[in-house]
Write a protein that holds these residues in place. Structure first.
Motif, mmCIF file in Angstrom:
data_model
loop_
_atom_site.group_PDB
_atom_site.id
_atom_site.type_symbol
_atom_site.label_atom_id
_atom_site.label_comp_id
_atom_site.label_asym_id
_atom_site.label_seq_id
_atom_site.Cartn_x
_atom_site.Cartn_y
_atom_site.Cartn_z
ATOM 1 N N GLY A 182 40.416 -22.040 -17.599
ATOM 2 C CA GLY A 182 40.535 -20.596 -17.726
ATOM 3 C C GLY A 182 39.775 -19.811 -16.688
ATOM 4 N N GLU A 183 39.054 -20.509 -15.786
ATOM 5 C CA GLU A 183 38.231 -19.833 -14.788
ATOM 6 C C GLU A 183 38.827 -19.877 -13.383
ATOM 7 O OE1 GLU A 183 35.094 -18.290 -15.429
ATOM 8 O OE2 GLU A 183 35.841 -18.492 -17.474
ATOM 9 N N ALA A 184 39.987 -20.525 -13.204
ATOM 10 C CA ALA A 184 40.509 -20.751 -11.844
ATOM 11 C C ALA A 184 40.799 -19.455 -11.110
ATOM 12 C CB ALA A 184 41.767 -21.619 -11.907
ATOM 13 N N PHE A 185 41.360 -18.482 -11.792
ATOM 14 C CA PHE A 185 41.674 -17.221 -11.099
ATOM 15 C C PHE A 185 40.403 -16.518 -10.648
ATOM 16 C CE2 PHE A 185 42.338 -12.621 -11.046
ATOM 17 C CZ PHE A 185 43.325 -12.539 -10.068
ATOM 18 N N LYS A 186 39.421 -16.439 -11.532
ATOM 19 C CA LYS A 186 38.172 -15.760 -11.190
ATOM 20 C C LYS A 186 37.485 -16.434 -10.004
ATOM 21 C CE LYS A 186 34.492 -16.225 -13.836
ATOM 22 N NZ LYS A 186 33.571 -16.110 -14.990
ATOM 23 N N VAL A 187 37.446 -17.769 -10.005
ATOM 24 C CA VAL A 187 36.794 -18.496 -8.918
ATOM 25 C C VAL A 187 37.595 -18.363 -7.622
ATOM 26 C CG1 VAL A 187 36.019 -20.762 -8.130
ATOM 27 C CG2 VAL A 187 35.693 -20.101 -10.514
ATOM 28 N N ALA A 188 38.925 -18.445 -7.721
ATOM 29 C CA ALA A 188 39.768 -18.293 -6.531
ATOM 30 C C ALA A 188 39.607 -16.903 -5.934
ATOM 31 C CB ALA A 188 41.224 -18.565 -6.883
ATOM 32 N N LEU A 189 39.529 -15.883 -6.784
ATOM 33 C CA LEU A 189 39.350 -14.513 -6.295
ATOM 34 C C LEU A 189 37.982 -14.339 -5.647
ATOM 35 C CD1 LEU A 189 40.591 -11.719 -6.048
ATOM 36 C CD2 LEU A 189 39.666 -11.174 -8.316
ATOM 37 N N PHE A 190 36.979 -15.014 -6.190
ATOM 38 C CA PHE A 190 35.647 -14.969 -5.583
ATOM 39 C C PHE A 190 35.696 -15.483 -4.139
ATOM 40 C CE2 PHE A 190 31.819 -17.487 -4.549
ATOM 41 C CZ PHE A 190 30.855 -16.483 -4.550
ATOM 42 N N TYR A 191 36.377 -16.611 -3.937
ATOM 43 C CA TYR A 191 36.487 -17.161 -2.588
ATOM 44 C C TYR A 191 37.384 -16.295 -1.705
ATOM 45 C CZ TYR A 191 33.858 -21.414 -3.438
ATOM 46 O OH TYR A 191 32.839 -22.295 -3.686
ATOM 47 N N ALA A 192 38.428 -15.718 -2.284
ATOM 48 C CA ALA A 192 39.297 -14.826 -1.507
ATOM 49 C C ALA A 192 38.506 -13.623 -1.001
ATOM 50 C CB ALA A 192 40.477 -14.376 -2.361
ATOM 51 N N ASP A 193 37.671 -13.064 -1.855
ATOM 52 C CA ASP A 193 36.843 -11.922 -1.448
ATOM 53 C C ASP A 193 35.863 -12.324 -0.350
ATOM 54 O OD1 ASP A 193 38.026 -10.081 -3.172
ATOM 55 O OD2 ASP A 193 36.620 -10.495 -4.804
ATOM 56 N N LYS A 194 35.324 -13.538 -0.453
ATOM 57 C CA LYS A 194 34.397 -14.016 0.582
ATOM 58 C C LYS A 194 35.103 -14.116 1.934
ATOM 59 C CE LYS A 194 31.280 -17.158 0.011
ATOM 60 N NZ LYS A 194 30.514 -18.393 -0.303
ATOM 61 N N VAL A 195 36.323 -14.669 1.924
ATOM 62 C CA VAL A 195 37.079 -14.802 3.170
ATOM 63 C C VAL A 195 37.467 -13.430 3.707
ATOM 64 C CG1 VAL A 195 39.200 -15.683 4.213
ATOM 65 C CG2 VAL A 195 37.933 -17.104 2.589
ATOM 66 N N ALA A 196 37.881 -12.522 2.814
ATOM 67 C CA ALA A 196 38.311 -11.186 3.236
ATOM 68 C C ALA A 196 37.176 -10.393 3.872
ATOM 69 C CB ALA A 196 38.880 -10.420 2.044
ATOM 70 N N ALA A 197 35.937 -10.737 3.525
ATOM 71 C CA ALA A 197 34.782 -10.017 4.063
ATOM 72 C C ALA A 197 34.390 -10.495 5.460
ATOM 73 C CB ALA A 197 33.593 -10.168 3.117
ATOM 74 N N LEU A 198 34.980 -11.575 5.921
ATOM 75 C CA LEU A 198 34.655 -12.135 7.231
ATOM 76 C C LEU A 198 35.449 -11.426 8.335
ATOM 77 C CD1 LEU A 198 34.731 -15.910 6.213
ATOM 78 C CD2 LEU A 198 32.688 -14.572 6.780
ATOM 79 N N PRO A 199 35.017 -11.549 9.603
ATOM 80 C CA PRO A 199 35.764 -10.955 10.709
ATOM 81 C C PRO A 199 37.197 -11.488 10.750
ATOM 82 C CG PRO A 199 33.573 -11.589 11.444
ATOM 83 C CD PRO A 199 33.747 -12.146 10.056
ATOM 84 N N VAL A 200 38.167 -10.592 10.664
ATOM 85 C CA VAL A 200 39.566 -10.972 10.465
ATOM 86 C C VAL A 200 40.105 -11.833 11.607
ATOM 87 C CG1 VAL A 200 41.919 -10.086 10.195
ATOM 88 C CG2 VAL A 200 40.012 -8.937 9.062
ATOM 89 N N GLU A 201 39.891 -11.416 12.828
ATOM 90 C CA GLU A 201 40.441 -12.158 13.963
ATOM 91 C C GLU A 201 39.807 -13.535 14.081
ATOM 92 O OE1 GLU A 201 40.282 -9.956 17.577
ATOM 93 O OE2 GLU A 201 41.456 -8.267 16.787
ATOM 94 N N ALA A 202 38.505 -13.621 13.831
ATOM 95 C CA ALA A 202 37.818 -14.915 13.920
ATOM 96 C C ALA A 202 38.353 -15.891 12.877
ATOM 97 C CB ALA A 202 36.310 -14.727 13.741
ATOM 98 N N VAL A 203 38.648 -15.383 11.679
ATOM 99 C CA VAL A 203 39.210 -16.232 10.625
ATOM 100 C C VAL A 203 40.598 -16.725 11.027
ATOM 101 C CG1 VAL A 203 40.090 -16.263 8.264
ATOM 102 C CG2 VAL A 203 37.891 -15.193 8.751
ATOM 103 N N ALA A 204 41.440 -15.802 11.506
ATOM 104 C CA ALA A 204 42.813 -16.166 11.886
ATOM 105 C C ALA A 204 42.819 -17.178 13.038
ATOM 106 C CB ALA A 204 43.595 -14.924 12.279
ATOM 107 N N LEU A 205 41.969 -16.955 14.025
ATOM 108 C CA LEU A 205 41.909 -17.881 15.161
ATOM 109 C C LEU A 205 41.384 -19.252 14.726
ATOM 110 C CD1 LEU A 205 40.547 -15.437 17.882
ATOM 111 C CD2 LEU A 205 42.785 -16.572 17.905
ATOM 112 N N SER A 206 40.431 -19.257 13.810
ATOM 113 C CA SER A 206 39.884 -20.524 13.325
ATOM 114 C C SER A 206 40.942 -21.299 12.557
ATOM 115 C CB SER A 206 38.664 -20.267 12.440
ATOM 116 O OG SER A 206 37.621 -19.671 13.189
ATOM 117 N N LYS A 207 41.724 -20.617 11.721
ATOM 118 C CA LYS A 207 42.806 -21.295 11.000
ATOM 119 C C LYS A 207 43.810 -21.868 11.990
ATOM 120 C CE LYS A 207 46.595 -20.799 7.714
ATOM 121 N NZ LYS A 207 47.074 -20.214 6.464
ATOM 122 N N ASP A 208 44.136 -21.102 13.020
ATOM 123 C CA ASP A 208 45.093 -21.576 14.024
ATOM 124 C C ASP A 208 44.559 -22.813 14.749
ATOM 125 O OD1 ASP A 208 47.578 -21.140 15.697
ATOM 126 O OD2 ASP A 208 46.052 -20.994 17.261
#
Length: 250
Positions: A182-208
């Motif tokens: 029952g906690e998967a959404f809350k934990v996934a959203l926590f990590y999503a917020d962490k990623v969203a707070a990072l520099p956008v271009e650096a994240v996209a380039l790192s994924k690439d």
């Protein structure tokens, strides 16, 4: 969107909900189209920094709607909607996160291989039952899974098609972190917020950078699987397996 696929965008996070609860989020062709549109729209929307996929009702997804697969076997051109989603999924440039409760079956499991983070509850169970249905693996899983777990373990998972429980999925690297039921959404959203707070271009380039080397191989596997899968839908083995499955459900 679709009646069974909804989305919202909050603080840079696009949340896509699978919402066909009475069918354990089995995915229809209309849902595939809605998912494809959601990913394409997110790539063009600067407001979206990360995408989170979550299945409502206690199960991530029970996979493809078998009733529709029987119809697709008669009109294979309908496979185009599925392939369009898989291409959008494999080429998606923004971070993709999944929150998994309960069952993730078939495409509900293979799509997790394309996520950048997978957060699952301890009651989660993954299954890749393609061979049992007279089919073959899809979504480039025949390429990605052996890379992750080795040939022997991938053979066991993809050919025997037995459930992989959450602990095993975590141990072999299919899941990043486990949480309580029952906690998967809350934990996934926590990590999503962490990623969203990072520099956008650096994240996209790192994924690439992380995905670039194997991207051509993924696309080749996707196309090869798609051709064989389409043929298998018309096979006697698949027809028998579908008939057995549907009669058992009735």
């Amino acid at each position: 969107m679709s009646e069974f696929v909804t989305e919202k965008i909050e603080s840079g996070v696009q949340i896509i909900y699978l919402d066909r609860v009475d069918k354990k989020n089995a995915i229809t062709l209309d849902m595939y189209q809605a998912l494809t549109n959601a990913l394409h729209n997110a790539e063009k929307n600067a407001e979206v920094k990360v995408t989170l996929v979550y299945g409502l009702g206690g199960d991530f997804s029970s996979g493809n709607d078998i009733n529709e697969f029987v119809q697709i076997a008669q009109t294979p051109e309908k496979m185009e909607a599925i392939m369009a989603f898989l291409q959008a999924l494999t080429a998606y440039k923004k971070p993709l996160i999944a929150g998994v409760e309960g069952r993730a079956v078939g495409v509900g499991a293979t799509m997790l291989l394309h996520c950048d983070l997978v957060l699952a509850s301890r009651n989660a169970r993954l299954q890749f039952p393609f061979v049992q249905l007279g089919l073959v693996p899809e979504a480039a899983s025949s390429h990605l899974l052996p890379q992750l777990v080795g040939h022997q373990k991938a053979f066991e998972i993809l050919v025997l098609g037995e459930f992989v429980d959450a602990e095993m999925a975590y141990e072999i690297g299919l899941v990043n972190h486990l949480c309580e039921e029952g906690e998967a959404f809350k934990v996934a959203l926590f990590y999503a917020d962490k990623v969203a707070a990072l520099p956008v271009e650096a994240v996209a380039l790192s994924k690439d950078l992380l995905k670039h080397r194997g991207q051509d191989d993924v696309q080749m596997a996707l196309m090869r699987e798609g051709r064989i899968f389409k043929d298998r839908l018309k096979s006697k083995e698949a027809h028998k397996a579908f008939t057995t499955f549907l009669s058992r459900n009735k």
